[in-house]
Each structure stands twice: as C-alpha cells, then as structure tokens.
Write a protein that holds these residues in place. Sequence first.
Motif, PDB file in Angstrom:
ATOM      1  N   PRO A 146       0.837  -1.196   0.000  1.00 50.20           N
ATOM      2  CA  PRO A 146       0.000   0.000   0.000  1.00 50.20           C
ATOM      3  C   PRO A 146       0.874   1.250   0.000  1.00 50.20           C
ATOM      4  CG  PRO A 146       0.052  -0.922   2.208  1.00 50.20           C
ATOM      5  CD  PRO A 146       0.830  -1.862   1.313  1.00 50.20           C
ATOM      6  N   HIS A 147       0.325   2.320  -0.487  1.00 51.09           N
ATOM      7  CA  HIS A 147       1.054   3.578  -0.613  1.00 51.09           C
ATOM      8  C   HIS A 147       0.281   4.667   0.123  1.00 51.09           C
ATOM      9  CE1 HIS A 147       3.071   6.969  -2.594  1.00 51.09           C
ATOM     10  NE2 HIS A 147       4.022   6.113  -2.879  1.00 51.09           N
ATOM     11  N   ALA A 148       0.992   5.670   0.607  1.00 51.12           N
ATOM     12  CA  ALA A 148       0.347   6.776   1.319  1.00 51.12           C
ATOM     13  C   ALA A 148      -0.645   7.519   0.417  1.00 51.12           C
ATOM     14  CB  ALA A 148       1.396   7.744   1.854  1.00 51.12           C
ATOM     15  N   ASP A 149      -0.331   7.581  -0.872  1.00 51.51           N
ATOM     16  CA  ASP A 149      -1.225   8.214  -1.842  1.00 51.51           C
ATOM     17  C   ASP A 149      -2.141   7.130  -2.412  1.00 51.51           C
ATOM     18  OD1 ASP A 149      -2.488   9.328  -4.050  1.00 51.51           O
ATOM     19  OD2 ASP A 149      -0.647  10.135  -4.923  1.00 51.51           O
ATOM     20  N   PRO A 150      -3.433   7.165  -2.136  1.00 50.01           N
ATOM     21  CA  PRO A 150      -4.328   6.106  -2.605  1.00 50.01           C
ATOM     22  C   PRO A 150      -4.429   6.024  -4.134  1.00 50.01           C
ATOM     23  CG  PRO A 150      -5.596   7.898  -1.631  1.00 50.01           C
ATOM     24  CD  PRO A 150      -4.144   8.196  -1.384  1.00 50.01           C
TER      25      PRO A 150
END
Length: 120
Positions: free
Chosen positions: A91-95
């Motif tokens: 997962p990434h901080a920016d969806p």
Amino acid sequence: MLTVVRCLYRPGGAEERLHIRDVHVEYMIANRHFLEQGGALVSPDGAVEGMFLILRHDSRAAVEAFLAGEPYTRAGLFATITIEGFDRFVPHADPHFLEKLLVVAREWIAANRRKAGAKA
C-alpha cells in the motif's frame, strides 16, 4: 528507508532455531519499531526455509547492525542473507499512486515510440 531482508536456513538450521526461538521473538519484540513486516519463508509443502523481513531503518549499516544482533544470525543458522532496498508501491500513502504511475508509464512509452518513429 525500507529494506527487504531474506534469510535462508542452512541444512538443519530450521530445526535448530526452535531451541532459541524464544530469544529470537524477544529480540523482535524489543526491535518492533524497525519491523514493517516479517515472517517465515515456507516451501510448497509447508516446511520452514527461512525468514523474511521488511525493516524501516535510516541506513544499510543500521540494518546490518540489527542483523548482527539477531539471535538466529548470531547462532549461524542462515546459509544466505540478502539485503535489498525496497520502494513500496502498495500500500502507498497516496491512494491514487498506481493510477499516477500508470500515466507516467504510458507517457514514457508514447515518448519512446515518438522517438523511434522520428529515427525511422
């Protein structure tokens, strides 16, 4: 910085780890602030083959120091240890990171096709 650590047991190492597993787990608890993820590497038949960690550290030297203190490493249970930097996408901080990455990838492909067409 995230770092992937992959450790494969030497012959007999998986069995020998059981005698010091409590010390290993204590070490992981004491250092959990470095642990992003971790677990056992297992064969298709379920046999434990090694250990996999994703660590958050400031430097490779810090990762090496963590491993030097790790009980299974100190006991010589691993045949191989690999350490690699990791740039996590999911997962990434920016969806919307993957969608943005797709746009960049397609732009790069289009630009290279244009360059190839101009050379022809």
